[in-house]
Design a protein around this motif. Structure first.
Motif, PDB file in Angstrom:
ATOM      1  N   GLY A   1       0.811  -1.210   0.000  1.00 19.15           N
ATOM      2  CA  GLY A   1       0.000   0.000   0.000  1.00 19.15           C
ATOM      3  C   GLY A   1       0.845   1.260   0.000  1.00 19.15           C
ATOM      4  N   VAL A   2       0.199   2.385   0.286  1.00 20.72           N
ATOM      5  CA  VAL A   2       0.855   3.690   0.287  1.00 20.72           C
ATOM      6  C   VAL A   2       0.898   4.247   1.704  1.00 20.72           C
ATOM      7  N   ILE A   3       2.072   4.707   2.112  1.00 26.32           N
ATOM      8  CA  ILE A   3       2.251   5.336   3.417  1.00 26.32           C
ATOM      9  C   ILE A   3       2.158   6.850   3.246  1.00 26.32           C
ATOM     10  N   GLN A   4       1.501   7.514   4.176  1.00 31.03           N
ATOM     11  CA  GLN A   4       1.440   8.966   4.152  1.00 31.03           C
ATOM     12  C   GLN A   4       1.980   9.531   5.463  1.00 31.03           C
ATOM     13  N   MET A   5       2.645  10.672   5.362  1.00 28.70           N
ATOM     14  CA  MET A   5       3.217  11.320   6.537  1.00 28.70           C
ATOM     15  C   MET A   5       2.977  12.820   6.449  1.00 28.70           C
ATOM     16  N   MET A   6       2.346  13.366   7.466  1.00 23.71           N
ATOM     17  CA  MET A   6       2.189  14.817   7.517  1.00 23.71           C
ATOM     18  C   MET A   6       3.531  15.454   7.853  1.00 23.71           C
ATOM     19  N   SER A   7       3.816  16.587   7.235  1.00 26.23           N
ATOM     20  CA  SER A   7       5.061  17.296   7.521  1.00 26.23           C
ATOM     21  C   SER A   7       4.767  18.793   7.622  1.00 26.23           C
ATOM     22  N   GLY A   8       5.814  19.595   7.729  1.00 30.70           N
ATOM     23  CA  GLY A   8       5.620  21.038   7.794  1.00 30.70           C
ATOM     24  C   GLY A   8       5.121  21.503   9.148  1.00 30.70           C
ATOM     25  N   SER A   9       4.649  22.744   9.197  1.00 27.35           N
ATOM     26  CA  SER A   9       4.284  23.379  10.464  1.00 27.35           C
ATOM     27  C   SER A   9       3.107  22.696  11.162  1.00 27.35           C
ATOM     28  N   ARG A  10       2.186  22.129  10.393  1.00 24.81           N
ATOM     29  CA  ARG A  10       1.042  21.474  11.024  1.00 24.81           C
ATOM     30  C   ARG A  10       1.482  20.210  11.755  1.00 24.81           C
ATOM     31  N   ARG A  11       2.433  19.484  11.176  1.00 26.61           N
ATOM     32  CA  ARG A  11       2.946  18.298  11.859  1.00 26.61           C
ATOM     33  C   ARG A  11       3.693  18.690  13.131  1.00 26.61           C
ATOM     34  N   GLU A  12       4.306  19.861  13.102  1.00 31.35           N
ATOM     35  CA  GLU A  12       5.047  20.349  14.270  1.00 31.35           C
ATOM     36  C   GLU A  12       4.119  20.866  15.367  1.00 31.35           C
ATOM     37  N   GLY A  13       2.800  20.867  15.085  1.00 32.29           N
ATOM     38  CA  GLY A  13       1.825  21.257  16.097  1.00 32.29           C
ATOM     39  C   GLY A  13       1.397  22.697  16.046  1.00 32.29           C
TER      40      GLY A  13
ATOM     41  N   SER B   1      -0.686  29.087   6.303  1.00 24.34           N
ATOM     42  CA  SER B   1       0.206  27.948   6.082  1.00 24.34           C
ATOM     43  C   SER B   1      -0.553  26.827   5.378  1.00 24.34           C
ATOM     44  N   ASP B   2       0.162  26.081   4.523  1.00 23.92           N
ATOM     45  CA  ASP B   2      -0.492  25.019   3.770  1.00 23.92           C
ATOM     46  C   ASP B   2      -0.407  23.695   4.520  1.00 23.92           C
ATOM     47  N   VAL B   3      -1.055  22.683   3.975  1.00 24.42           N
ATOM     48  CA  VAL B   3      -1.051  21.341   4.538  1.00 24.42           C
ATOM     49  C   VAL B   3      -0.077  20.503   3.727  1.00 24.42           C
ATOM     50  N   ASP B   4       0.959  19.991   4.381  1.00 21.24           N
ATOM     51  CA  ASP B   4       2.014  19.243   3.696  1.00 21.24           C
ATOM     52  C   ASP B   4       1.922  17.759   4.021  1.00 21.24           C
ATOM     53  N   TYR B   5       1.963  16.940   2.971  1.00 14.76           N
ATOM     54  CA  TYR B   5       1.975  15.490   3.148  1.00 14.76           C
ATOM     55  C   TYR B   5       3.021  14.880   2.229  1.00 14.76           C
ATOM     56  N   MET B   6       3.638  13.791   2.692  1.00 16.16           N
ATOM     57  CA  MET B   6       4.549  13.007   1.875  1.00 16.16           C
ATOM     58  C   MET B   6       3.957  11.609   1.704  1.00 16.16           C
ATOM     59  N   TYR B   7       4.099  11.058   0.519  1.00 17.40           N
ATOM     60  CA  TYR B   7       3.546   9.739   0.205  1.00 17.40           C
ATOM     61  C   TYR B   7       4.628   8.864  -0.412  1.00 17.40           C
ATOM     62  N   TRP B   8       4.607   7.591  -0.060  1.00 19.78           N
ATOM     63  CA  TRP B   8       5.533   6.652  -0.707  1.00 19.78           C
ATOM     64  C   TRP B   8       4.967   5.237  -0.670  1.00 19.78           C
TER      65      TRP B   8
ATOM     66  N   GLY C   1      -1.960  22.917  -4.828  1.00 17.30           N
ATOM     67  CA  GLY C   1      -3.268  23.446  -5.207  1.00 17.30           C
ATOM     68  C   GLY C   1      -3.996  23.916  -3.967  1.00 17.30           C
ATOM     69  N   ASN C   2      -5.283  24.145  -4.122  1.00 13.70           N
ATOM     70  CA  ASN C   2      -6.099  24.516  -2.965  1.00 13.70           C
ATOM     71  C   ASN C   2      -7.445  23.829  -3.049  1.00 13.70           C
TER      72      ASN C   2
ATOM     73  N   GLU D   1      -4.709  25.418   1.211  1.00 13.43           N
ATOM     74  CA  GLU D   1      -3.680  25.105   0.231  1.00 13.43           C
ATOM     75  C   GLU D   1      -2.921  23.866   0.676  1.00 13.43           C
ATOM     76  N   TYR D   2      -2.446  23.085  -0.298  1.00 14.24           N
ATOM     77  CA  TYR D   2      -1.763  21.837   0.044  1.00 14.24           C
ATOM     78  C   TYR D   2      -0.519  21.652  -0.822  1.00 14.24           C
TER      79      TYR D   2
END
Length: 241
Positions: free
Chosen positions: A44-56, A62-69, A157-158, A164-165
């Motif tokens: 399957g695909v793993i997702q990880m939130m990053s950026g300022s939102r992940r930092e709490g 600020s946008d919503v940042d995600y990494m997928y692999w 995009g938004n 925004e993401y």
């Protein structure tokens, strides 16, 4: 001076959140990620939130940042590390940074992949098969949200003009990259040794963007330390000195 410092601190808390708010957001993100990784299939695909939102933090604009692999794809730093994986169900990719600028590398496909995006992004150079970051970025740009546009290594995009993401499709590596080993030696007083060990043990990622002035820019990948970054932010003191 102390009164001014406390006033600034209280003002910042109103902007980014109090200690309890930030801590609860971080714990919630960690729990969501832990549960997700436990239930996702190996293919399957793993997702990880990053950026300022992940930092709490919650910052206006600020946008919503995600990494997928892909969970069953792994980057290794040396061929000898292949012994840690079952190549019958894991696609192995070799990091080759010999001719790349610092912080960038080529990704050589060592074993077959079953994913169309990875296969279609492959190019042949010097009788070896490499994954082109440029092709991969194009092929995955609208994978999560249709009509996204490429922005650096991300699909951007938004949503309804409100949120925004930035979504980055990448590859994961369970090993700490050799060019960054000197960072470990620099951590004498901060962060704590336990944090450093956790960061190194969790490796790094490779995002689909090459060095604009380097050779093979369309094939190069940038080493990402997004996971290390938010762990370092977690280790910072929320209170003023």
């Amino acid at each position: 001076m102390q009164q001014m410092s406390e006033s600034v601190f209280l003002g910042m808390c109103e902007i980014v959140g109090t200690l309890k708010q930030v801590d609860s957001r971080r714990k919630a993100a960690d729990i969501r990620e832990m549960v997700h990784r436990r239930i996702v299939n190996y293919d399957g695909v793993i997702q990880m939130m990053s950026g300022s939102r992940r930092e709490g933090f919650r910052l206006n604009g600020s946008d919503v940042d995600y990494m997928y692999w892909y969970n069953n794809h792994r980057v290794i730093m040396d061929v000898s590390q292949s012994e840690y994986y079952n190549t019958a169900n894991t696609t192995l990719i070799l990091s080759d940074s010999s001719d790349s600028p610092p912080g960038f590398t080529l990704l050589q496909l060592l074993t077959p992949t079953t994913y169309r995006e990875v296969h279609s992004a492959c190019v042949r150079m010097n009788d070896r098969v490499y994954i082109s970051s440029s092709f991969y970025r194009q092929l995955t740009c609208s994978r999560i949200i249709p009509y996204s546009i490429a922005h650096g290594p991300c699909s951007s995009g938004n949503i309804e003009g409100i949120v925004e993401y930035d979504h980055a499709w990448c590859f994961v590596c369970d090993f700490w990259p050799p060019p960054a080993l000197h960072w470990i030696d620099r951590c004498h007083s901060w962060p704590d040794p336990e944090v450093v060990d956790d960061i190194v043990r969790n490796g790094c990622h490779f995002v689909a963007i090459g060095h604009p002035l380097g050779p093979n820019a369309n094939e190069q990948w940038r080493i990402s330390f997004s996971q290390a970054e938010y762990k370092c932010v977690y280790a910072m003191n929320h209170y003023p000195n």
